[in-house]
Scaffold this motif. Structure first.
Motif, PDB file in Angstrom:
ATOM      1  N   VAL A   1      -5.777   7.169  13.968  1.00 59.25           N
ATOM      2  CA  VAL A   1      -4.582   7.015  14.477  1.00 59.25           C
ATOM      3  C   VAL A   1      -3.533   6.085  13.811  1.00 59.25           C
ATOM      4  N   LYS A   2      -4.322   4.871  13.616  1.00 56.62           N
ATOM      5  CA  LYS A   2      -3.661   3.690  12.741  1.00 56.62           C
ATOM      6  C   LYS A   2      -3.093   4.271  11.562  1.00 56.62           C
ATOM      7  N   ARG A   3      -3.894   4.658  10.725  1.00 60.23           N
ATOM      8  CA  ARG A   3      -3.692   5.130   9.471  1.00 60.23           C
ATOM      9  C   ARG A   3      -2.381   6.184   9.358  1.00 60.23           C
ATOM     10  N   VAL A   4      -2.446   6.942  10.301  1.00 60.34           N
ATOM     11  CA  VAL A   4      -1.266   8.298  10.533  1.00 60.34           C
ATOM     12  C   VAL A   4       0.119   7.183  10.963  1.00 60.34           C
ATOM     13  N   VAL A   5      -0.192   6.434  11.922  1.00 63.66           N
ATOM     14  CA  VAL A   5       1.113   5.601  12.451  1.00 63.66           C
ATOM     15  C   VAL A   5       1.662   4.967  11.135  1.00 63.66           C
ATOM     16  N   GLN A   6       0.634   4.181  10.470  1.00 61.46           N
ATOM     17  CA  GLN A   6       1.111   3.456   9.155  1.00 61.46           C
ATOM     18  C   GLN A   6       1.995   4.200   8.334  1.00 61.46           C
ATOM     19  N   SER A   7       1.350   5.470   7.991  1.00 58.34           N
ATOM     20  CA  SER A   7       1.951   6.314   6.843  1.00 58.34           C
ATOM     21  C   SER A   7       3.372   6.879   7.358  1.00 58.34           C
ATOM     22  N   VAL A   8       3.383   7.199   8.740  1.00 61.82           N
ATOM     23  CA  VAL A   8       4.948   7.601   9.131  1.00 61.82           C
ATOM     24  C   VAL A   8       5.605   6.547   9.084  1.00 61.82           C
ATOM     25  N   LEU A   9       5.246   5.019   9.496  1.00 58.77           N
ATOM     26  CA  LEU A   9       6.293   4.143   9.344  1.00 58.77           C
ATOM     27  C   LEU A   9       6.551   3.696   7.887  1.00 58.77           C
ATOM     28  N   TYR A  10       5.743   3.886   7.165  1.00 59.93           N
ATOM     29  CA  TYR A  10       6.051   3.468   5.642  1.00 59.93           C
ATOM     30  C   TYR A  10       7.077   4.377   4.961  1.00 59.93           C
ATOM     31  N   LEU A  11       6.939   5.512   5.179  1.00 64.19           N
ATOM     32  CA  LEU A  11       7.669   6.503   4.609  1.00 64.19           C
ATOM     33  C   LEU A  11       9.048   6.220   4.392  1.00 64.19           C
ATOM     34  N   PRO A  12       9.802   5.919   5.283  1.00 61.83           N
ATOM     35  CA  PRO A  12      11.421   5.806   5.179  1.00 61.83           C
ATOM     36  C   PRO A  12      11.794   4.683   4.010  1.00 61.83           C
ATOM     37  N   HIS A  13      10.682   3.647   3.917  1.00 56.75           N
ATOM     38  CA  HIS A  13      11.009   2.610   2.724  1.00 56.75           C
ATOM     39  C   HIS A  13      11.227   3.185   1.512  1.00 56.75           C
ATOM     40  N   PHE A  14      10.515   4.382   1.436  1.00 50.38           N
ATOM     41  CA  PHE A  14      10.664   4.918  -0.036  1.00 50.38           C
ATOM     42  C   PHE A  14      11.964   5.695  -0.325  1.00 50.38           C
ATOM     43  N   MET A  15      12.577   5.963   0.839  1.00 51.16           N
ATOM     44  CA  MET A  15      13.854   6.673   0.610  1.00 51.16           C
ATOM     45  C   MET A  15      15.143   5.764   0.055  1.00 51.16           C
ATOM     46  N   SER A  16      15.737   6.030  -0.691  1.00 55.23           N
ATOM     47  CA  SER A  16      17.066   5.175  -1.328  1.00 55.23           C
ATOM     48  C   SER A  16      17.999   5.095   0.020  1.00 55.23           C
ATOM     49  N   TRP A  17      18.795   4.147  -0.198  1.00 55.58           N
ATOM     50  CA  TRP A  17      19.835   4.302   1.035  1.00 55.58           C
ATOM     51  C   TRP A  17      20.674   5.285   1.053  1.00 55.58           C
ATOM     52  N   VAL A  18      20.968   5.868  -0.470  1.00 54.43           N
ATOM     53  CA  VAL A  18      21.799   7.087  -0.321  1.00 54.43           C
ATOM     54  C   VAL A  18      21.423   8.221   0.677  1.00 54.43           C
ATOM     55  N   VAL A  19      19.805   8.219   0.675  1.00 59.58           N
ATOM     56  CA  VAL A  19      19.161   9.442   1.283  1.00 59.58           C
ATOM     57  C   VAL A  19      19.404   8.882   2.809  1.00 59.58           C
ATOM     58  N   VAL A  20      19.040   7.545   3.081  1.00 60.09           N
ATOM     59  CA  VAL A  20      18.990   7.156   4.522  1.00 60.09           C
ATOM     60  C   VAL A  20      20.457   7.204   4.876  1.00 60.09           C
ATOM     61  N   VAL A  21      21.418   6.936   4.507  1.00 56.23           N
ATOM     62  CA  VAL A  21      22.874   7.079   4.860  1.00 56.23           C
ATOM     63  C   VAL A  21      23.181   8.721   5.151  1.00 56.23           C
ATOM     64  N   ALA A  22      22.655   9.447   4.031  1.00 50.78           N
ATOM     65  CA  ALA A  22      23.154  10.787   4.284  1.00 50.78           C
ATOM     66  C   ALA A  22      22.273  11.386   5.394  1.00 50.78           C
ATOM     67  N   VAL A  23      21.131  11.157   5.564  1.00 49.24           N
ATOM     68  CA  VAL A  23      20.169  11.590   6.810  1.00 49.24           C
ATOM     69  C   VAL A  23      21.028  11.151   8.020  1.00 49.24           C
ATOM     70  N   PHE A  24      21.559  10.189   8.277  1.00 47.73           N
ATOM     71  CA  PHE A  24      22.093   9.349   9.536  1.00 47.73           C
ATOM     72  C   PHE A  24      23.370  10.439   9.486  1.00 47.73           C
ATOM     73  N   GLN A  25      24.252  10.462   8.581  1.00 48.91           N
ATOM     74  CA  GLN A  25      25.260  11.337   8.282  1.00 48.91           C
ATOM     75  C   GLN A  25      25.209  12.548   8.894  1.00 48.91           C
ATOM     76  N   GLN A  26      24.259  13.396   8.508  1.00 54.43           N
ATOM     77  CA  GLN A  26      24.110  14.582   8.681  1.00 54.43           C
ATOM     78  C   GLN A  26      23.390  14.869  10.121  1.00 54.43           C
ATOM     79  N   LEU A  27      22.824  13.966  10.890  1.00 56.63           N
ATOM     80  CA  LEU A  27      22.384  14.141  12.105  1.00 56.63           C
ATOM     81  C   LEU A  27      23.345  13.535  13.168  1.00 56.63           C
ATOM     82  N   LEU A  28      24.001  12.411  12.861  1.00 58.31           N
ATOM     83  CA  LEU A  28      24.569  11.724  13.835  1.00 58.31           C
ATOM     84  C   LEU A  28      26.189  11.713  13.435  1.00 58.31           C
TER      85      LEU A  28
END
Lengths: 537, 333
Positions: B136-163
């Motif tokens: 469980v720990k490994r799965v949770v960690q991987s899920v939590l780490y993932l967003p770090h590897f997205m650039s801000w452009v992608v993060v901002v675009a994701v927020f924009q597309q959703l919200l």
């Protein structure tokens, strides 16, 4: 020394000084072939001769006041203008320019790009930057001190005059006066378009010419008609009614997506001057007029009424796509977008002519800038400049040449097929023939060739609008402040407009912004223009 | 948190801490130096590329700060530009309103980052550490780490597309006459927005260093607490937290050094939507005035002051850490 044909030349005092003196030094510059840039003070330059191309006869000839020539069909047998490869020996030519469509596959995976290299005899290393980020990219590249061979210089670049005169090659000896005839297709670029390339007594770039018609309020005429609205509003109230009638937030449709575009359009209805108004030698900025303030106030009301796409303020809307899929009903864009929109989206593209705000006929439309931007050549030796100019000449080959057909459509059979005498891009062509070559150098635009109904619609729009055209009285005059601080000055205005239209600030804030604009350089620009005009007279 | 910055700063610090020479190596000073070189040459060689990188990309560019005192123009070389003394610093000492606005925004955002964003990875690490199932720990960690590897452009675009105002939710809500969420492009909610983005993107990544520190804790210590009758909270308070205290202090000091740097990319991408009043920070101010307006000298002056203040804060915080008996960022002993 050969006596230059004075009558064909246009002498321009770019930075002031007595006209006679200026003309004299221009002569010297042309004959002596001096390449030393002279910044500041009086300077003049012989603008390139204008020798319009005679390769093809248009179906609808151009008019004297600037309605573009129109073509219904592609010339049957395009001529091959270049017998030798223009870039032979040039090796790799690095280019920095902007791009408005998705980036095409890289040279290694792009047969069109490879064939381009083959036909040029040179390798083009093109850095393509999205237009929205271009100014930042350009400023950074200039600050790095490592300019590419050919650089698109945007009008808003800070210290533009100095960047051009100090870092870029003076092309007067190659292009001034009759020298340009060596490059026949550069010679077919109208003189007006060359004005923004001349600084301190030299020509420092090749323009990407644009017709006088400028920005058009593109309209989804099909949607207007489907809702039983009037596609030809006769007043501001009519226009507002159309915009309101088109907006349907629940159906994911809004009238507008661009604040600037709407302010300008409403301003046109209200009679806002084109950048400057000149009366008896005194200049008034459009920003200082009551009409402009009123235009912003009205746009703010439209915004409050929900006529704008909710994400308009972010400034990153893909206007063309949203227009194409019906999310936006109006989309102000350059006139050249008409064909692009009509070809890309299966919808009816029309254009709204601005009426006078209170009715009573067509408003005076703003003339577009004479050049989209200009392309400068890095300082280098004479033979290299000549090579690069030959490539530029090739890139400016107009309709009626095989070079033009290749540039726009690629290789017949691979990238396009001829259907009913018109090229139709294949799937491969749609992907590969997307290099932004038209943002390096381009031939002057014509209407079409294309669908007769579309060419006629465009022509009808121009015939209605062009006679009303309102020119910028500062065009052809030089102001160091306006040139160097263009970016800073626009930013003050743009920020204030967005703040007001979004409702973050009241309309009263506009006066503060204009005061800030005046202090930051607006007043200095006015003084320089007034002086330049006085010196010219 | 930016682990790369940490690595870059921590590496020279580690090098700067001379290990006490092993007792066996008592030799004349000169010989000792050569002897150590012969012993450590391979390690030094390994460190060399990193050192070169730091010198080339961190120290050499510092010289460029000289343009803060010059009327620099991009078409002149740094040497040709005329000296103007402290002219470029006028916006600071005369208090240009735009500069003050940027400074205020920066400090507010920074404060929120220290108070709200900084503790999140610690809490998250404690939570992860308490998970018993390794899977469980490994799965949770991987899920939590993932967003770090997205650039801000992608993060901002994701927020924009959703919200975004025309994003997934609002489009749906509009079609069903439900209340709309005006989150993006709302100047009043800009701070909560960028804070939640920062947490979403980097909190998971930030746990790594704390988890590493926790994994070093001797299990016997937990046993000892258990034997003494202490529950989970006692273990947390008396064992886990003390174990990671030095790491927390270290990161906090580094964070203080960054107090005037608050995520350039994230903010510039969302600036137009909320206007400059709400979103201009020192970094965007330097960019807008320097790159866009062409006031390179003035932008460099602001950047320089920012750097000096950051350095001062790091040194001061380190001093305080020493006073409290922590090792801090570096230590003299």
């Amino acid at each position: 020394m050969r006596n230059p044909p004075l009558s064909r030349r246009r002498f321009l005092a770019m930075t002031g000084g007595a006209a006679a003196l200026a003309a004299g030094s221009g002569l010297l510059a042309a004959c002596g072939g001096s390449t030393a840039p002279r910044t500041g003070g009086a300077g003049s330059v012989a603008m390139p001769d204008y020798v319009p191309t005679t390769l093809v006869t248009p179906d609808l000839p151009a008019t004297a006041d600037g309605v573009m020539a129109g073509f219904y069909r592609y010339p049957a047998n395009p001529a091959t203008a270049f017998t030798t490869k223009p870039g032979e020996g040039a090796g790799t030519v690095s280019i920095l320019t902007n791009i408005l469509n998705p980036v095409p596959p890289s040279a290694g995976a792009n047969a069109y790009w490879q064939e381009l290299h083959n036909r040029l005899g040179a390798t083009l290393d093109i850095t393509m930057t999205p237009q929205a980020d271009y100014l930042s990219k350009l400023s950074t590249v200039i600050a790095s001190g490592d300019l590419p061979d050919l650089t698109l210089i945007s009008a808003r670049l800070a210290h533009k005059a100095d960047v051009l005169t100090r870092l870029c090659a003076d092309l007067s000896e190659f292009l001034g006066g009759s020298a340009v005839r060596q490059y026949p297709f550069l010679a077919s670029i109208p003189t007006d378009a060359w004005l923004p390339t001349a600084y301190g007594g030299g020509i420092f770039a090749v323009p990407i010419p644009r017709a006088v018609v400028g920005t058009i309020m593109f309209t989804r005429t099909d949607l207007v008609r489907a809702r039983g609205l009037d596609p030809e509003p006769a007043s501001y109230a009519d226009f507002l009614a159309v915009a309101k009638g088109l907006t349907d937030a629940r159906g994911n449709r809004w009238a507008f997506g661009s604040v600037k575009g709407v302010i300008t359009f409403v301003g046109t209805m209200l009679g806002v001057p084109n950048v400057w108004r000149e009366e008896g030698g005194r200049f008034t900025s459009e920003h200082e007029t009551e009409e402009r303030k009123e235009a912003i106030a009205r746009t703010a009301r439209m915004f409050a009424d929900g006529l704008f796409h909710p994400d308009t303020m972010g400034g990153r809307l893909q206007g063309r796509d949203l227009f194409g899929n019906g999310t936006l009903a109006f989309n102000p864009d350059g006139y050249a977008a008409w064909d692009t929109l009509a070809k890309t989206y299966p919808v009816e593209v029309g254009a709204t002519v601005a009426p006078k705000a209170d009715g009573g006929g067509t408003a005076r439309h703003r003339a577009g800038t004479t050049a989209f931007a200009i392309t400068a050549i890095k300082k280098t030796d004479k033979s290299r400049i000549e090579q690069l100019l030959r490539i530029c000449d090739w890139l400016a080959a107009p309709l009626g040449t095989s070079e033009y057909m290749f540039r726009k459509f690629g290789v017949e059979g691979t990238h396009y097929t001829m259907e009913d005498g018109a090229p139709v891009l294949t799937d491969k062509g749609k992907v590969e023939v997307k290099l932004p070559l038209e943002y390096v150098v381009d031939a002057p635009h014509v209407l079409g060739p294309g669908d007769r109904a579309r060419v006629d619609a465009q022509r009808a729009y121009q015939e209605k609008v062009v006679p009303t055209i309102l020119r910028n009285p500062a065009e052809g005059l030089y102001s160091a402040t306006a040139t160097d601080k263009a970016g800073e000055l626009s930013k003050i205005i743009d920020t204030a407009e967005l703040d007001i239209v979004s409702g973050r600030k009241p309309i009263g804030h506009w006066d503060e912004a204009v005061a800030a604009w005046r202090t930051a350089g607006g007043d200095a620009a006015r003084a320089e223009y007034e002086k330049a005009l006085a010196d010219k007279a | 948190m930016a682990p790369t910055e940490l690595a870059a700063t921590a590496a020279p610090a580690a090098r700067g801490t001379p290990d006490a020479p092993p007792p066996a190596a008592r030799r004349p000073r000169q010989a000792s130096w050569r002897w150590r070189l012969r012993r450590d040459w391979f390690l030094l060689l390994l460190g060399l590329p990193g050192l070169l990188l730091v010198v080339l990309f961190h120290y050499v560019p510092l010289a460029g700060n000289v343009i803060a005192f010059k009327d620099y123009r991009p078409y002149l070389t740094v040497w040709e530009a005329p000296w103007v003394g402290f002219e470029n610093f006028r916006v600071i000492y005369e208090g240009d309103p735009a500069f003050l606005n940027a400074l205020t925004n920066t400090l507010v955002i920074s404060l929120i980052q220290i108070v709200v964003v900084f503790p999140v990875p610690i809490a998250l690490a404690l939570l992860l550490n308490s998970l018993l199932s390794e899977r469980v720990k490994r799965v949770v960690q991987s899920v939590l780490y993932l967003p770090h590897f997205m650039s801000w452009v992608v993060v901002v675009a994701v927020f924009q597309q959703l919200l975004g105002n025309a994003g997934l939710y609002n489009t749906w809500a509009r079609a069903h006459d439900l209340p709309l969420l005006h989150l993006i492009g709302n100047a009043d909610l800009f701070l909560p927005l960028i804070t939640s983005q920062a947490i979403w993107k980097d909190a998971g990544w930030g746990t790594i260093i704390f988890l590493a520190a926790m994994s070093r804790v001797d299990l016997e210590l937990y046993e000892a607490v258990a034997v003494d009758g202490g529950g989970r909270m006692r273990q947390l308070w008396h064992v886990t937290l003390p174990a990671i205290r030095s790491v927390i202090v270290l990161l906090l000091i580094l964070k203080l050094g960054d107090v005037l740097t608050v995520g350039f990319e994230q903010i510039i991408l969302q600036q137009a939507a909320v206007g400059q009043d709400a979103s201009e920070v020192l970094d965007t101010y330097v960019y807008n005035r320097g790159i866009i307006d062409g006031n390179f000298g003035m932008a460099a002056a602001v950047g320089l002051v920012k750097g000096v203040v950051g350095l001062g804060l790091v040194l001061a915080a380190n001093k305080i850490a020493h006073l409290f008996g922590e090792r801090g960022l570096y230590s003299r002993w």
